[in-house]
Design a protein around this motif. Structure first.
Motif, PDB file in Angstrom:
ATOM      1  N   TYR A  30       0.831  -1.213   0.000  1.00 32.62           N
ATOM      2  CA  TYR A  30       0.000   0.000   0.000  1.00 32.62           C
ATOM      3  C   TYR A  30       0.859   1.255   0.000  1.00 32.62           C
ATOM      4  CZ  TYR A  30      -3.558   3.386   1.515  1.00 32.62           C
ATOM      5  OH  TYR A  30      -4.395   4.476   1.618  1.00 32.62           O
ATOM      6  N   LEU A  31       1.814   1.279   0.925  1.00 31.56           N
ATOM      7  CA  LEU A  31       2.631   2.481   1.064  1.00 31.56           C
ATOM      8  C   LEU A  31       3.586   2.677  -0.104  1.00 31.56           C
ATOM      9  CD1 LEU A  31       3.344   2.431   4.902  1.00 31.56           C
ATOM     10  CD2 LEU A  31       1.781   3.946   3.671  1.00 31.56           C
ATOM     11  N   SER A  32       4.151   1.564  -0.579  1.00 42.16           N
ATOM     12  CA  SER A  32       5.115   1.724  -1.671  1.00 42.16           C
ATOM     13  C   SER A  32       4.418   1.951  -3.005  1.00 42.16           C
ATOM     14  CB  SER A  32       6.059   0.518  -1.744  1.00 42.16           C
ATOM     15  OG  SER A  32       5.283  -0.645  -1.978  1.00 42.16           O
ATOM     16  N   GLY A  33       3.084   1.736  -3.020  1.00 41.25           N
ATOM     17  CA  GLY A  33       2.325   1.970  -4.248  1.00 41.25           C
ATOM     18  C   GLY A  33       2.375   3.424  -4.682  1.00 41.25           C
ATOM     19  N   LYS A  34       2.640   4.285  -3.691  1.00 40.69           N
ATOM     20  CA  LYS A  34       2.716   5.705  -4.014  1.00 40.69           C
ATOM     21  C   LYS A  34       3.776   6.344  -3.149  1.00 40.69           C
ATOM     22  CE  LYS A  34      -1.513   7.513  -5.409  1.00 40.69           C
ATOM     23  NZ  LYS A  34      -2.767   7.789  -4.734  1.00 40.69           N
ATOM     24  N   GLN A  35       4.802   6.792  -3.746  1.00 36.47           N
ATOM     25  CA  GLN A  35       5.842   7.439  -2.955  1.00 36.47           C
ATOM     26  C   GLN A  35       6.428   8.631  -3.668  1.00 36.47           C
ATOM     27  OE1 GLN A  35       8.364   4.238  -1.596  1.00 36.47           O
ATOM     28  NE2 GLN A  35       7.649   4.549   0.504  1.00 36.47           N
ATOM     29  N   LEU A  36       7.023   9.450  -2.886  1.00 35.12           N
ATOM     30  CA  LEU A  36       7.647  10.645  -3.418  1.00 35.12           C
ATOM     31  C   LEU A  36       8.785  10.271  -4.359  1.00 35.12           C
ATOM     32  CD1 LEU A  36       7.332  13.738  -2.767  1.00 35.12           C
ATOM     33  CD2 LEU A  36       9.307  13.432  -1.263  1.00 35.12           C
ATOM     34  N   LYS A  37       8.780  10.894  -5.505  1.00 30.36           N
ATOM     35  CA  LYS A  37       9.883  10.612  -6.437  1.00 30.36           C
ATOM     36  C   LYS A  37      11.082  11.480  -6.080  1.00 30.36           C
ATOM     37  CE  LYS A  37       6.647   9.622 -10.129  1.00 30.36           C
ATOM     38  NZ  LYS A  37       5.521  10.382  -9.532  1.00 30.36           N
TER      39      LYS A  37
ATOM     40  N   PRO B 178       8.745  17.805  -1.418  1.00 26.54           N
ATOM     41  CA  PRO B 178       7.936  16.978  -0.512  1.00 26.54           C
ATOM     42  C   PRO B 178       6.684  17.684   0.014  1.00 26.54           C
ATOM     43  CG  PRO B 178       9.948  17.690   0.583  1.00 26.54           C
ATOM     44  CD  PRO B 178      10.061  18.118  -0.853  1.00 26.54           C
ATOM     45  N   TYR B 179       6.600  19.012  -0.154  1.00 29.53           N
ATOM     46  CA  TYR B 179       5.442  19.760   0.344  1.00 29.53           C
ATOM     47  C   TYR B 179       4.375  19.987  -0.723  1.00 29.53           C
ATOM     48  CZ  TYR B 179       8.160  21.024   4.486  1.00 29.53           C
ATOM     49  OH  TYR B 179       8.879  20.991   5.641  1.00 29.53           O
ATOM     50  N   ARG B 180       4.739  19.738  -1.975  1.00 31.58           N
ATOM     51  CA  ARG B 180       3.904  20.194  -3.081  1.00 31.58           C
ATOM     52  C   ARG B 180       2.487  19.624  -3.049  1.00 31.58           C
ATOM     53  NH1 ARG B 180       2.634  18.691  -8.254  1.00 31.58           N
ATOM     54  NH2 ARG B 180       3.628  16.695  -7.831  1.00 31.58           N
ATOM     55  N   GLU B 181       2.376  18.300  -2.904  1.00 34.36           N
ATOM     56  CA  GLU B 181       1.070  17.666  -3.059  1.00 34.36           C
ATOM     57  C   GLU B 181       0.142  17.767  -1.853  1.00 34.36           C
ATOM     58  OE1 GLU B 181      -0.219  13.738  -5.106  1.00 34.36           O
ATOM     59  OE2 GLU B 181       1.982  13.774  -4.994  1.00 34.36           O
ATOM     60  N   HIS B 182       0.726  17.827  -0.643  1.00 33.62           N
ATOM     61  CA  HIS B 182      -0.112  17.756   0.562  1.00 33.62           C
ATOM     62  C   HIS B 182       0.060  18.928   1.509  1.00 33.62           C
ATOM     63  CE1 HIS B 182      -1.235  13.716  -0.660  1.00 33.62           C
ATOM     64  NE2 HIS B 182       0.054  13.474  -0.875  1.00 33.62           N
ATOM     65  N   ALA B 183       0.942  19.848   1.161  1.00 30.14           N
ATOM     66  CA  ALA B 183       1.228  21.006   2.026  1.00 30.14           C
ATOM     67  C   ALA B 183       1.794  20.594   3.380  1.00 30.14           C
ATOM     68  CB  ALA B 183       0.000  21.909   2.182  1.00 30.14           C
ATOM     69  N   PHE B 184       2.323  19.395   3.452  1.00 31.73           N
ATOM     70  CA  PHE B 184       3.160  18.989   4.583  1.00 31.73           C
ATOM     71  C   PHE B 184       4.293  18.148   4.014  1.00 31.73           C
ATOM     72  CE2 PHE B 184      -0.529  15.898   4.990  1.00 31.73           C
ATOM     73  CZ  PHE B 184       0.127  14.764   4.509  1.00 31.73           C
TER      74      PHE B 184
ATOM     75  N   ARG C 282      -1.753  25.999   3.921  1.00 31.79           N
ATOM     76  CA  ARG C 282      -2.553  26.238   2.715  1.00 31.79           C
ATOM     77  C   ARG C 282      -3.362  24.987   2.401  1.00 31.79           C
ATOM     78  NH1 ARG C 282      -0.322  23.431  -1.699  1.00 31.79           N
ATOM     79  NH2 ARG C 282       1.809  22.737  -1.295  1.00 31.79           N
ATOM     80  N   HIS C 283      -4.399  25.155   1.579  1.00 30.81           N
ATOM     81  CA  HIS C 283      -5.162  23.995   1.135  1.00 30.81           C
ATOM     82  C   HIS C 283      -4.385  23.297   0.037  1.00 30.81           C
ATOM     83  CE1 HIS C 283      -8.671  25.332   3.319  1.00 30.81           C
ATOM     84  NE2 HIS C 283      -8.550  26.521   2.784  1.00 30.81           N
ATOM     85  N   PRO C 284      -4.152  21.995   0.158  1.00 31.02           N
ATOM     86  CA  PRO C 284      -3.408  21.311  -0.893  1.00 31.02           C
ATOM     87  C   PRO C 284      -4.300  20.870  -2.046  1.00 31.02           C
ATOM     88  CG  PRO C 284      -3.757  19.828   0.949  1.00 31.02           C
ATOM     89  CD  PRO C 284      -4.463  21.115   1.292  1.00 31.02           C
ATOM     90  N   TYR C 285      -5.574  21.179  -1.958  1.00 28.61           N
ATOM     91  CA  TYR C 285      -6.514  20.732  -2.988  1.00 28.61           C
ATOM     92  C   TYR C 285      -7.191  21.934  -3.616  1.00 28.61           C
ATOM     93  CZ  TYR C 285      -8.921  20.991   1.503  1.00 28.61           C
ATOM     94  OH  TYR C 285      -9.337  21.382   2.740  1.00 28.61           O
TER      95      TYR C 285
END
Ligand code: UD2
Ligand code: MN
Length: 561
Positions: A91-98, A103-109, A359-362
């Protein structure tokens, strides 16, 4: 109309976001399908073996009176979390930071830190030490935990779920209902249904957190609802105090103290127990508190993390489902709960960590500002009565923006026979000082023109002539309710009937002809109930039946510094 009032209401409506330092076993046969409930239900109250209470290590340090208690995740062989067929690693490795990605771009954390942390970790027990000795009834009711999310990071979402399963007595967790608010990848949610007790609902379009929560609550099988954001970590014995309070009185809506999880390094930081949401507990209340484990009454809750009886949630009208995406629902729920016979509490012995972002990441399909204005306007228009003027003073840009029909919510308010907003201010929030006599100098703008006086008989609209402190006396008005004055002269009506002219008269606060009050964007003569109207295009200004939506009755105070 007054700056301080405007500030006060800004606290009620907007500013908490800025000022807040701010704050759920066994085998199953999961089946996942989009837009449907996937998962198994287990009988409420069923015993699931030894309580998965976390093991504790108490570290007494010489320099502190409060022992530092560290909660360790219980080991699986000691009856820890059963993860069923769930493959955490996959599950976790299915999506990871490239490599090289921000590291803040997608989720604002900091996603890198969150991913590195793992799904279970020890966090400090941040409660007052006396909380550890508080005991609870043996027959607390189980709860359905509802977590809505839109494109949440897998590591934070999983940690939220596992912390619930690790740090709650298993018999108290009926189920965890995930509402996937149309995230890009449906597997973020669906794969999690392989964890026992976890269900997944997926919206077929983006709904926002408000309608998503209502959908989640709709399928909940427990009698008590627990709402959580998708990036939380619950702390030791977080759930029992809240279930206890709601069990004793189903009209209570309770929140934990919300601890801070650093968005940079994911450190778990204790929030002050003296804060209730966004502000200090009033000093009188603080002085009267002899027992730090006791509930704290609060006028408004932060909104993301609370426990509420399901029938009470339904009885009170769930949420205003015409609110979109994010924002305002916490005020609306808070006003509604108090004004319609319930109460709100923060329970200091219940602690939940939350990642507060800057900020809102969405995205907001209708735009961030317009959505927030729509939602908060709905809350103000339905619940704040005449006090909504202070909302508009704090957010002048909200005027004229669309907020849809509120007739069903007004009907709800009537049906529930709710108290007035004035009752709420006097009984729930008496410490919110709405000063009555704070004079403020302002110009009164209508479109591009300003209200001006020339002698006592001649009033009209003229081109706005000043800037900053350099404002002509003829256009400078001092608003000192009920008076609207210019030096020693005050705005007065000539007669108490519609169409009567207005003029300037020597000020006399006892003279009914001089008494005004703001009514939305309009200025209402307090005795006749009629409103100041500029009678375009010729004038002169008169008093006429109030229709604050008319441009000729809309006076925009512009404060002079
Ligand atoms: C706070 C609340 C949040 C909500 C909000 C006002 C806390 C800890 N958080 O903002 O629960 O009351 O104020 O509305 O009190 N989400 C969706 N669909 C969307 C947008 C968001 O499901 O379209 C989810 C999101 O993934 C998250 C939750 O809603 O789990 C709250 O959103 P947030 O974390 O961005 O809001 P937050 O904590 O800034
Ligand atoms: Mn959040």
């Amino acid at each position: 109309m007054r700056r301080i009032r405007a500030n006060a209401i800004a606290i009620l409506t907007v500013a908490w976001i800025l000022g807040t330092l701010y704050y759920l076993w066994q085998d199953n046969k999961p089946h996942a399908s989009p837009s449907s409930v996937s998962q198994t239900r287990t009988a409420a109250g069923k015993s699931h073996g030894p309580r998965a209470a976390a093991g504790r290590v108490e570290i007494h340090r010489d320099d502190r009176t409060i022992p530092l208690i560290v909660t360790r995740p219980p080991r699986a062989e000691h009856g820890g979390v059963q993860m069923g067929r769930f493959d955490e690693k996959a599950y976790l490795s299915g999506k990871q930071l490239k490599a090289g990605d921000d590291p803040y771009r997608e989720h604002a954390f900091n996603l890198q830190e969150s991913d590195r942390l793992g799904s279970e970790r020890a966090i400090r027990d941040t409660r007052h030490y006396r909380c550890a000795s508080v005991t609870f009834g043996p027959d607390l009711p189980p709860t359905s935990v509802i977590i809505t999310f839109h494109n949440e990071a897998r590591s934070t979402l999983l940690r939220t779920i596992k912390s619930v399963l690790l740090r709650s007595p298993p018999s108290l967790i009926q189920e965890i209902i995930l509402v996937d608010d149309f995230s890009t990848d449906p597997e973020d949610c669906q794969l999690l249904t392989q964890i026992p007790k976890v269900l997944c609902l997926r919206n077929e379009r983006r709904e926002g957190l408000i309608r998503s929560r209502v959908r989640g609550a709709g399928v909940a099988s427990a009698s008590i609802l627990t709402f959580l954001d998708s990036h939380c970590e619950v702390n030791t014995d977080w759930l029992q105090p809240m279930l206890q309070r709601v069990k004793e009185d189903h009209t209570r809506v309770v929140s934990p103290i919300i601890d801070v999880i650093s968005l940079d390094n994911f450190a778990y930081l204790a929030a002050s127990a003296d804060l209730r949401g966004w502000e200090q507990i009033p000093i009188e209340q603080k002085m009267a508190r002899t027992d730090p484990t006791q509930p704290i009454r609060t006028p408004v809750i932060a909104g993301g993390i609370f426990v509420m009886d399901k029938s009470w949630f339904n009885h009170l009208g769930q949420y205003d489902t015409h609110m979109d995406i994010w924002g305002g629902e916490n005020f609306e729920l808070s006003f509604r709960v108090w004004m319609c016979g319930g109460s709100l509490e923060i329970l200091p012995c219940s602690r939940v960590g939350h990642v507060f972002r800057k900020r809102h990441p969405y995205d907001f399909p209708e735009g961030n500002a317009l959505t927030y204005i729509k939602n908060t306007r709905r809350a103000a228009e339905v619940w704040m009565d005449d006090y909504k003027q202070y909302y508009y003073l704090a957010r002048p840009s909200a005027q004229g923006k669309s907020f849809g029909s509120i007739s069903d919510r007004l009907a709800l308010r009537r049906k529930l026979n709710c108290n007035s907003f004035r009752w709420y201010l006097e009984n729930v929030y008496p410490e919110l000082k709405i000063p009555q006599q704070e004079p403020v100098s302002s110009m009164l703008k209508q479109g591009g023109l300003c209200l001006e006086s020339h002698g006592t008989e001649s009033l009209g609209l003229g081109e706005c002539k000043g800037s900053g402190a350099l404002w002509p006396q003829s256009q400078k008005w001092t608003l000192a309710e009920p008076l609207i004055r210019q030096q020693d002269l005050c705005l007065a009506i000539a007669a108490f009937s519609s169409g009567s002219k207005v003029r300037m008269e020597p000020c006399n606060p006892k003279d009914g002809k001089q008494k005004w009050r703001p009514k939305g964007p309009a200025l209402q003569h307090a005795v006749s109930g009629l409103c100041l109207d500029s009678q375009p295009p010729t004038g002169p200004p008169v008093i006429a039946q109030c229709r604050p939506q008319l441009a000729s009755q809309s006076w925009e105070p512009q404060l002079l510094t």
